[in-house]
Motif scaffolding. Structure first.
Motif, short mmCIF file in Angstrom:
data_model
loop_
_atom_site.label_atom_id
_atom_site.label_comp_id
_atom_site.label_asym_id
_atom_site.label_seq_id
_atom_site.Cartn_x
_atom_site.Cartn_y
_atom_site.Cartn_z
N THR A 146 -34.54 -2.88 32.75
CA THR A 146 -34.56 -2.25 34.07
C THR A 146 -34.58 -0.73 33.88
OG1 THR A 146 -32.15 -2.14 34.13
CG2 THR A 146 -33.19 -4.11 35.07
N PRO A 147 -35.03 0.01 34.88
CA PRO A 147 -34.88 1.46 34.78
C PRO A 147 -33.40 1.82 34.63
CG PRO A 147 -36.34 0.89 36.59
CD PRO A 147 -35.72 -0.39 36.11
N ASN A 148 -33.13 2.92 33.94
CA ASN A 148 -31.76 3.40 33.77
C ASN A 148 -31.16 3.66 35.16
OD1 ASN A 148 -29.50 4.35 32.31
ND2 ASN A 148 -30.23 6.46 32.46
N CYS A 149 -30.03 3.06 35.45
CA CYS A 149 -29.43 3.12 36.79
C CYS A 149 -28.67 4.44 36.96
CB CYS A 149 -28.51 1.90 36.99
SG CYS A 149 -28.02 1.68 38.70
N HIS A 150 -29.43 5.50 37.17
CA HIS A 150 -28.92 6.87 37.19
C HIS A 150 -29.74 7.65 38.23
CE1 HIS A 150 -28.92 11.08 35.66
NE2 HIS A 150 -27.68 10.82 35.32
N GLY A 151 -29.09 8.53 38.97
CA GLY A 151 -29.82 9.37 39.92
C GLY A 151 -30.48 8.56 41.02
N ILE A 152 -31.77 8.80 41.22
CA ILE A 152 -32.52 8.13 42.29
C ILE A 152 -32.55 6.62 42.09
CG2 ILE A 152 -34.79 8.39 41.19
CD1 ILE A 152 -34.04 8.63 44.97
N GLU A 153 -32.44 6.17 40.83
CA GLU A 153 -32.46 4.72 40.57
C GLU A 153 -31.23 4.04 41.16
OE1 GLU A 153 -33.78 0.98 39.45
OE2 GLU A 153 -34.86 2.86 39.74
N LYS A 154 -30.11 4.76 41.25
CA LYS A 154 -28.93 4.17 41.90
C LYS A 154 -29.25 3.87 43.36
CE LYS A 154 -25.17 5.77 39.00
NZ LYS A 154 -23.75 6.05 38.95
N GLU A 155 -29.85 4.83 44.05
CA GLU A 155 -30.24 4.62 45.44
C GLU A 155 -31.23 3.46 45.56
OE1 GLU A 155 -32.60 6.90 49.06
OE2 GLU A 155 -31.87 8.09 47.37
N ASN A 156 -32.23 3.43 44.67
CA ASN A 156 -33.23 2.36 44.70
C ASN A 156 -32.58 0.99 44.54
OD1 ASN A 156 -35.21 4.32 44.89
ND2 ASN A 156 -35.75 4.26 42.72
#
Length: 192
Positions: A146-156
């Motif tokens: 999965t994409p690294n769950c950081h920054g904008i990815e947390k929101e996604n």
């Protein structure tokens, strides 16, 4: 119903679980050697010439490329059971427990790896959204699933996992720039 979103490292913990996991998973000598190998990527990331997620994949490749999924999960589970409670900040964990006692939906949203966070979350009755490693034919590929769950990815991840309109109130807790977008979703945001 209230939704309570928590970052893990630095928010609920006094130390970064990734750093602690790396020290736990290999010998001291191998840890030092691997960190020396990682140093050029660390510099590129610090200079903003490399994305956080790319540097982190390099770090995991250096430490674990080719490790079997069973072996990695065993190490991660042992680490979770033996070490995570020792770095959790009790006062902040009490905030989690208060939300749980109120019947709120509590979710940890973390860039750390699911393999060591999931057992801890299961033990504490907490949902988890986090980064996952890619294993093919039982071996770690050196990449993230999965994409690294950081920054904008947390929101996604949050928006993909649930409908925010279902909640009367959203509380979010974080400690770094990697939590900015998650904190912006909240009615009540706490930054440590």
């Amino acid at each position: 119903m209230t939704l309570a979103l928590f970052d893990f490292d630095g928010t609920l913990t006094s130390k970064d679980s990734l750093g602690e996991f790396l020290k736990y998973s290999v010998s001291r000598g191998r840890y030092i050697l691997n960190m020396i190998k990682f140093f050029p990527y660390f510099i590129l990331w610090q200079l903003r010439l490399m994305k956080n997620s790319v540097a982190k994949e390099h770090l995991f490749r250096i430490f674990f490329n080719g490790i079997s999924e069973d072996n990695f999960r065993d190490i991660a589970t042992k680490f979770s059971h033996e070490k995570l409670d020792s770095i959790v900040i009790n006062e902040r964990m009490q905030i989690v427990k208060k939300h749980q006692a109120n019947g709120d939906r509590v979710i940890i949203v973390s860039a750390s790896i699911m393999c060591w966070l999931q057992p801890w979350c299961d033990k504490n009755g907490i949902e988890l959204l986090s980064t996952q490693l890619e294993f093919i034919n039982g071996l770690f590929t050196g990449k993230f699933l999965t994409p690294n769950c950081h920054g904008i990815e947390k929101e996604n991840r949050i928006k993909k996992h649930l409908n925010l309109k279902d909640y009367e109130k959203i509380c979010a807790f974080g400690d770094s720039s990697g939590d900015t977008q998650m904190l912006a979703l909240a009615d009540e945001a706490t930054k440590y």
